[in-house]
Design an enzyme around this catalytic site. Structure first.
Site, PDB file in Angstrom:
ATOM      1  CB  CYS A  17      -6.614   2.878  -1.021  1.00 10.60           C
ATOM      2  SG  CYS A  17      -5.160   3.637  -0.045  1.00 10.60           S
ATOM      3  CG  ASP A  22      -1.915   1.039   1.105  1.00 10.21           C
ATOM      4  OD1 ASP A  22      -2.325   1.821   0.210  1.00 10.21           O
ATOM      5  OD2 ASP A  22      -2.919   1.152   2.044  1.00 10.21           O
ATOM      6  CG  ASP A  23       1.509   4.546   0.117  1.00 14.65           C
ATOM      7  OD1 ASP A  23       0.574   4.833  -0.716  1.00 14.65           O
ATOM      8  OD2 ASP A  23       1.281   5.499   1.219  1.00 14.65           O
TER       9      ASP A  23
END
Length: 455
Positions: free
Chosen positions: A53, A37-38
Site C-alpha cells: 500500500c 485497496d486490492d
C-alpha cells in the site's frame, strides 16, 4: 491502458467547473480520484490479494518512483509516514500544488498505513483520514484536526456520506480536487451487512498458473519454499475470501453511484509483494468530458503518471523532478508508444515477524507466515528486487533482478506467456541480459526526465 505500480484499482474523473477570479488555473477542470485497496486486472473481476500500500499511495501523491520518495514499504522504518515523508516529501505533493492554484481539496479514506495523527497533511482543505491500515468497522479517523472513533458505522458508507456532503456544499466559482480511498477489498474482507449473502456460488478464479509448483530456476526461492502448492483443504477458504472481497466492493459501487449522481446534478463530471502481473498491473479508469465512453487505449502508464496528468489538465507547470508523464488521454494513435517502467520492492522480514506456529526459524527473517496459508510465507528480508517492464507495439517483456545471495533473475515474454510460467532469465543472450541490467541500474537512479529514457 497498462498501469503498473504496487496499488489497486484507480478511477480518475475530471469535469468542467466554474472559474473564479482568484483561481490561478484556467483549465476549467475539477478532479475526482478514487483508489480501492486490492484489485488487479488479471482475475476477471479485477480482485486479488493486495499490492503493497504505502509506496503506491506515495507515488500517486508525488508522481515519483519509490526510490525518490523514499517510502519503501508499509513500516515507519521503511519510510511510511516517516520523518523524511513528513518533512521533505509531503510538502511537495499534488494537493499542495492544487491548493496553491486555488483549488478546494478534499480527502476521505485510507491515507498511509502508518498515519496515526491528529495532524492534517499539507494541502488539504477538508480531511477525513483513517488511522492505520484498512478497516471496515471500529475505525478511528482524523476529521479536520479532531480524532474521532466509530464503532458501528461501516467505513465505506462513512466515506460515501462525507464525500457527498463535500460535493453538495461546493461553491460554483471554485475548482475542486477530491480523493476518496475506501478499504475494499483489502483484508479483513468484511462486507456491509446488506451485502453479506451476495455471490453465494462465486469461486476464486483459477488461472493456468493457479496453485502449481515451480522449480528453483523458475521462481525466486520465496515462491518455491514448502509447501510448494497450497493443500486442498485451503482452497475452500480461498473461495470464501474471494466472495467476501466481491461483497466488500458492493458498498464501493453504491458510493461511486451516489458520487456520480451528485456530479451529474452539477453537470460535472491476500498480500501482493511479487513482480508478477497479478501484483503490479492494476486497472485504471478515466472519465471526463473529453474522454470517449468505453474506449480502451493501449498505453503504458504508471500510478506516478496521475500527478503530471492532473497538473497538465489544470494548466499548472510540471515540476522537473516528477518521474511520471501525463497520460495520453486524447491520443488517437493505435500504436503503443515504447516505454520502460521501473518496478521496485524492498522485502520486509525481521526477527520480530517470526511466527512460532510455522516450522521456520526466527533467523530466516520471514514475514506473513500464517497457518491459514499453510505457512507459505509471503515476504522475507531479501525479497528485494528491481524490474524493468518494457512495452512497445511488438514487445511486452519484464526482466527482474533480486538482491539476494543467489543473484536470482526472472524474465518473461508476457506477450506469449501471460501467466509468467516460463522464466527465461537464464536463457537470454548475455548481451540482452546486460542491456536490461543496465536499464535497471539507470532507472533505479533516475529522477524526472531521465526516468523517461529508453535504455
Amino acid at each position: 491502458m497498462y498501469t503498473f505500480a504496487y496499488c489497486s484499482l484507480v478511477v480518475v474523473c475530471f469535469g468542467f467547473g466554474g472559474i473564479s477570479a482568484d483561481v490561478n488555473s484556467d483549465s476549467g477542470y475539477n478532479f475526482l480520484v478514487i483508489v480501492t485497496d486490492d484489485q488487479d486486472i488479471m482475475l476477471n473481476g479485477m480482485f486479488t490479494t493486495s499490492p503493497i500500500c504505502c509506496p503506491s499511495r506515495s507515488s500517486i501523491l508525488t508522481g515519483k518512483y519509490a526510490h525518490n520518495h523514499q517510502t519503501k514499504n508499509n513500516s515507519r522504518s521503511g519510510g511510511c509516514y516517516g520523518r523524511v515523508w513528513r518533512e521533505t516529501i509531503e510538502p511537495a505533493t499534488l494537493p499542495v500544488w492544487l491548493s496553491q492554484a486555488g483549488y478546494d481539496t478534499f480527502f476521505a479514506g485510507k491515507y498511509l498505513n502508518e498515519y496515526f495523527s491528529a495532524s492534517i497533511p499539507p494541502g488539504w482543505s477538508q480531511w477525513f483520514g483513517l488511522h492505520g491500515n484498512s478497516r471496515y468497522y471500529n475505525f478511528t479517523v482524523t476529521e479536520n484536526g479532531k480524532v474521532a472513533t466509530y464503532t458501528n458505522a461501516y467505513f465505506t458508507d462513512y466515506l460515501d456520506t462525507k464525500t457527498v456532503n463535500f460535493l453538495k456544499t461546493l461553491r460554483a466559482d471554485r475548482h475542486f480536487f477530491a480523493m476518496v480511498t475506501p478499504p475494499a477489498p483489502h483484508a479483513p474482507f468484511i462486507p456491509a451487512d446488506r451485502h453479506k449473502d451476495l455471490f453465494p456460488n462465486v469461486k476464486a478464479i483459477q488461472t493456468p498458473n493457479f496453485n502449481i509448483s515451480s522449480s528453483p530456476l523458475q521462481k525466486h526461492w520465496l515462491l518455491t519454499m514448502e509447501p510448494s502448492t497450497l493443500p486442498l483443504k485451503f482452497l475452500d477458504e480461498m473461495d470464501t475470501i474471494h466472495r467476501k472481497r466481491w461483497q466488500t466492493l458492493m458498498a464501493v459501487d453504491n458510493m461511486v453511484e451516489n458520487i456520480v449522481n451528485i456530479l451529474r446534478q452539477f453537470s460535472q463530471a491476500y498480500d501482493k509483494r511479487q513482480p508478477y502481473e497479478t501484483d503490479i498491473r492494476v486497472p485504471l479508469f478515466v472519465r471526463g468530458p473529453t474522454i470517449k465512453p468505453k474506449a480502451v487505449q493501449e498505453s503504458a502508464v504508471a500510478l506516478l503518471d496521475i500527478v503530471p496528468t492532473i497538473l497538465q489538465l489544470a494548466n499548472l507547470e510540471l515540476p522537473s523532478f516528477l518521474d511520471g508523464q501525463p497520460l495520453p488521454l486524447h491520443s488517437d494513435a493505435d500504436v503503443l508508444i515504447e516505454r520502460q517502467l521501473l518496478v521496485e520492492y524492498w522485502g520486509e522480514g525481521s526477527l520480530e515477524t517470526y511466527n512460532p506456529e510455522c516450522p521456520w526459524a526466527a533467523q530466516d527473517r520471514l514475514q506473513l507466515c500464517t497457518v491459514d496459508a499453510a505457512c507459505h510465507c509471503q515476504d522475507a528480508w531479501n525479497n528485494t528486487y528491481n524490474c524493468v517492464r518494457h512495452l512497445a507495439t511488438d514487445l511486452n517483456f519484464i526482466y527482474c533482478e533480486f538482491k539476494d545471495n543467489q543473484n536470482f533473475v526472472e524474465a518473461y515474454d508476457i506477450a506469449n506467456d501471460l501467466y509468467q510460467m516460463k522464466n527465461i532469465g537464464f536463457e537470454m543472450l548475455p548481451s540482452i541480459r546486460a542491456k536490461y541490467s543496465l536499464a535497471i541500474q539507470n532507472l533505479t537512479a533516475c529522477v524526472g526526465h531521465t526516468c523517461h529514457i529508453i535504455y
